[in-house]
Design an enzyme around this catalytic site. Structure first.
Site, PDB file in Angstrom:
ATOM      1  N   THR A  98      -3.733   5.519   2.962  1.00 24.53           N
ATOM      2  CA  THR A  98      -4.358   6.232   1.720  1.00 24.53           C
ATOM      3  C   THR A  98      -4.944   7.107   2.182  1.00 24.53           C
ATOM      4  O   THR A  98      -5.627   8.435   1.226  1.00 24.53           O
ATOM      5  CB  THR A  98      -4.881   5.074   0.991  1.00 24.53           C
ATOM      6  OG1 THR A  98      -5.877   4.239   1.530  1.00 24.53           O
ATOM      7  CG2 THR A  98      -4.241   4.423   0.140  1.00 24.53           C
TER       8      THR A  98
ATOM      9  N   HIS B  26       0.850  -5.344   3.402  1.00 22.98           N
ATOM     10  CA  HIS B  26       0.423  -3.729   3.804  1.00 22.98           C
ATOM     11  C   HIS B  26       0.584  -4.034   5.174  1.00 22.98           C
ATOM     12  O   HIS B  26      -0.181  -2.978   6.487  1.00 22.98           O
ATOM     13  CB  HIS B  26      -1.280  -4.495   3.370  1.00 22.98           C
ATOM     14  CG  HIS B  26      -1.498  -4.125   2.445  1.00 22.98           C
ATOM     15  ND1 HIS B  26      -1.477  -3.092   1.573  1.00 22.98           N
ATOM     16  CD2 HIS B  26      -1.656  -5.002   0.992  1.00 22.98           C
ATOM     17  CE1 HIS B  26      -1.996  -3.175   0.718  1.00 22.98           C
ATOM     18  NE2 HIS B  26      -2.103  -4.507  -0.078  1.00 22.98           N
TER      19      HIS B  26
END
Length: 840
Positions: A680, A380
């Protein structure tokens, strides 16, 4: 009788029985009966004296009853030995679920029934929803992504267990005092948690410290046993996770740390009262708080202890369930897919090897093959400092057997590398699981990469940059392991729950099947983007959402904002690479222009910030102070009244975000290119019709591609250009000296204009920008300022802006977490859905 008819009759009878059952029925009447029953039996209250919390608890238990029924049936279908579907184990140190009640009502399709039942009893559903405490079991995007994936796994009928930690205190509550962030304890459990089911019988011992000793077993084979210094007990706490309008209900299993023996009577009897309970206190510290400050050595040790704690409990639980299903241990990878959500759970590679080799006496090669086939690793981050490394001395003292296993893995892996690439000692050094430069460290991303069968990035650009930068050497030696799965968000929470007016508008035009098929569904509104009537309805929805957020802003900050102004919103974790302070530089520049021109025709703009800074991250906290300081001056200046307002919305979390994303006109996604893995929040904004101003970073690249270049405000250097600037020798001070507006902006900050004449407050920030500017704010300043002018011009044209907004929503369906999970199932996990009848 035809057997099929008989089965159909049985099913019909069961459904009738279920509908009238006070524990499972979904009708308003039976729901109201169940609600009163739970109010009476669980809360011990009559309606006349029930508090709002009593009503919330009764309602939550009423909804949970219906989830539990479906959950039990899903477990039965999953554990049946004759079916034994492959199960996803999603290992994550964070699960930022958000409030459960509203999401569960939507999943069960009983929102209206619950609302009507409550209204009949004189209660308001929205009021009760506000009572729920949010489980703050995550820091931001990583934990929120895990929660989205759990929602999608259930909705797609994929059997799954989310494994994590039941932190007693989650991410801190944020208050703003004198412009500074103040951290307050997050007491999310103070009123109890009606959604969790305590599994006191599901416990596992987790070992720490001590030493490892070798021995020969009865067959003369070399074995190792771990003799720990202390043992902590992990207890399972389960939360059902429902799928949307499907019967599959999965499980979030969080572990709480407890002492093996909570009370020492011997110590108590001799008067050592502290010693009598200190084991309990020390053990429970492990699951006490989310992400302790890991700057001091004690913090590092606690964080590593937390990670190992939940990983060990989870793997032991998987092996327990595997045995219940009566499947051979050698088939573990055929029945489980364990996904490591970033490096936090990467110690799972060594722990699974220990369990297989030491506890189950499996040969090393067989155990290694099973471990690799079972585990997958999601990366990530592209920030080297965020790739976890643990000092060898620390890991060896806390997990001595695991350090031995890591050395063995490393030796075998580097032996293979040297055979394939003879003479390239530098390659072996870079690939080694042990960083030998200076103080020796265990590289956890390397452990995860070697021990997994798949490595995936979370956006197309991120995955390519992984291959070129932080995992370049791994891509060279094992390119077949690399995949991309772009992140996604669940439309159930981020449109249906948080934006009911937009949901209703879309559903009246195209039906409601889009909610569970976002990519194919939302594109059906694209032809309506130029429909005058639909545009008008779209603006009505946006205006109502902006009014709702304006009311929240007034309530939380005391600042009055104009809902008709352009809502320019930047909400995310505070970090220098996310560049909230670039927005501040533009704010100051815009303020200076307004003061000079007194342009009453300027597009009114409300700039809203939100997000938390890590308690030990001084620069991020200074940026929050700067935002508030600039906002105080701008908001109180009568010369520009109505033209510009600045808001810092405190304590940004999932619950608060339900108001924020639907109200945005402009989404700020301005991180330095090459730094954001995906993002996101950018997806949530776009799905709710906000236009993006952003760099070519993370998933912005794919969002721009999806919504169209004309519907995205692009600016700034690319990742390649950033590297070229650095290579040539980037000089931020020369940019400052050559740009009069930038110089004026920075000088105002440096000279104390926004800090009551105090030149010291923001000196560290200004000096960092002028001497290093690691995140290229000054390089991107002018392109950003110019792009914001284009935004204002576009906003003047109401019809064009509305068309662009509609197209952002219509074309963002690919950013559903349902699509992401489908890709994981196909590319990495090799998992198929439960047959619907199996989960019914």
């Amino acid at each position: 009788m035809n057997p099929a008819i008989g089965r159909a009759s049985d099913t019909t009878a069961r459904r009738v029985s279920d509908e009238s059952n006070v524990r499972t029925g979904l009708g308003a009447d039976v729901f109201a009966e169940a609600l009163l029953d739970n109010l009476h039996c669980l809360q011990a209250r009559s309606p006349a004296y029930a508090t709002r919390n009593d009503w919330y608890m009764a309602l939550a238990h009423t909804v949970r009853d219906r989830l539990v029924d479906r959950y039990i049936k899903t477990v039965d279908a999953t554990t049946a030995s004759h079916v034994a579907p492959k199960v996803v184990a999603y290992l994550s140190a964070e699960f930022l679920t958000g409030p459960h009640l509203g999401n569960s009502l939507i999943a069960l399709d009983i929102w209206n029934g619950a609302r009507d039942a409550l209204a009949h009893l004189g209660q308001d559903l929205q009021d009760i929803l506000e009572q729920e405490e949010e489980p703050g079991l995550g820091n931001g995007g990583l934990g929120r992504l895990a929660a989205c994936y759990m929602d999608s796994l259930a909705t797609l009928n994929i059997p799954a267990i989310g494994y994590g930690i039941r932190y007693e205190f989650g991410i801190f509550d944020q208050a703003i005092r004198d412009g500074w962030q103040v951290e307050l304890t997050d007491k999310w459990l103070r009123y109890g948690n009606p959604w969790e089911i305590v599994r006191s019988e599901i416990t596992f011992d987790v070992k720490y410290g001590g030493y490892a000793e070798s021995y020969s077993d009865e067959h003369g084979r070399y074995r190792v046993r771990w003799v720990p210094e202390r043992i902590v007990k992990g207890v399972a706490y389960d939360t059902p996770v429902p799928g949307y309008r499907v019967s599959t209900t999965n499980l979030l299993r969080l572990w709480k740390a407890e002492a093996v023996e909570s009370f020492d009577f011997g110590a108590f009897n001799v008067g050592d009262y502290y010693k009598a309970v200190h084991q309990k206190i020390d053990s429970e510290t492990i699951s006490k708080v989310l992400y302790p400050n890991d700057e001091p050595e004690a913090g590092k040790q606690l964080r590593l202890a937390q990670q190992f704690f939940f990983v060990s409990c989870s793997l032991q639980d998987m092996l327990r369930i595997h045995a219940i299903r009566r499947k051979p241990l050698r088939e573990l990878d055929s029945h489980w897919a364990a996904q490591l959500n970033d490096t936090h759970p990467s110690i799972a590679i060594a722990e699974l090897m220990r369990l297989l080799v030491d506890e189950h006496l499996m040969d090393w090669d067989d155990a290694w093959a099973i471990t690799q086939r079972t585990c997958g690793y999601t990366n990530h981050t592209l920030l080297a400092e965020a790739l976890e490394k643990w000092p060898v001395s620390l890991l060896g003292s806390l997990l001595p057997r695991h350090l031995q296993i890591i050395y063995e893995i490393n030796g075998r892996f580097l032996g293979e590398v040297r055979r394939r690439f003879p003479g390239d000692d530098e390659l072996a050094r870079r690939l080694s699981l042990i960083d030998e430069d200076g103080r020796r460290y265990v590289r956890m991303a390397h452990l995860a990469s070697v021990g997994s069968h798949a490595i995936n990035g979370v956006a197309a650009l991120h995955t390519e940059l992984l291959k070129q930068t932080v995992l370049r050497d791994f891509h060279r030696v094992m390119p077949e392991k690399f995949f991309n799965v772009t992140n996604g968000v669940t439309p159930r929470r981020w449109i249906v729950l948080s934006n009911p007016k937009l949901t209703a508008l879309i559903t009246t035009r195209i039906g409601d099947r889009w909610i569970s098929n976002l990519e194919k569904g939302l594109e059906k509104i694209e032809p309506l983007a130029t429909d005058a009537g639909f545009q008008a309805d779209w603006r009505v929805v946006k205006a109502a959402n902006k009014q709702a957020l304006a009311a929240v802003v007034k309530d939380r900050t005391g600042i009055t904002v104009d809902p008709a102004s352009l809502f320019d919103i930047q909400v995310k974790r505070l970090h220098e690479y996310k560049r909230q302070h670039l927005t501040v530089l533009n704010l100051v520049t815009h303020y200076n222009r307004l003061r000079r021109s007194n342009d009453r025709d300027a597009v009114p703009r409300t700039v809203i910030f939100g997000g938390k800074a890590a308690p030990g991250y001084r620069m991020a906290k200074l940026i929050i102070k700067l935002i508030n300081a600039v906002g105080d001056v701008i908001n109180q200046d009568p010369k520009i009244s109505g033209a510009l307002k600045v808001v810092f919305l405190p304590d940004f979390n999932v619950k608060n975000s339900h108001r924020v994303y639907p109200a945005a006109d402009l989404s700020e996604q301005i991180s330095t290119a090459g730094k954001e893995a995906s993002g996101t929040g950018n997806m949530k904004f776009a799905l709710n019709g906000a236009l993006t101003i952003g760099t070519l970073d993370g998933a912005n690249v794919e969002i721009r591609e999806a919504v169209g270049e004309d519907n995205f405000f692009l600016f700034g250097t690319t990742a390649a250009e950033v590297e070229q600037l650095r290579t040539r020798g980037y000089q931020p001070r020369s940019v400052y000296e050559s740009n009069p507006e930038l110089r004026e902006t920075i000088d105002l900050i440096a000279d104390g204009f926004f800090s009551n004449g105090d030149r010291e407050v923001f000196r560290p920030l200004v000096e960092t920008l002028l001497t290093r500017d690691d995140y290229m704010l000054l390089a991107d300043y002018q392109p950003y300022v110019d792009c914001q002018v284009r935004v204002s011009h576009a906003y003047r044209d109401e019809n064009t802006w509305t068309r662009m907004s509609i197209l952002n929503t219509a074309r963002s369906g690919r950013f559903s977490s349902d699509r992401s999970i489908t890709e994981y199932c196909r590319k990495i996990w090799n998992v198929v859905p439960l047959v619907p009848e199996d989960a019914s």
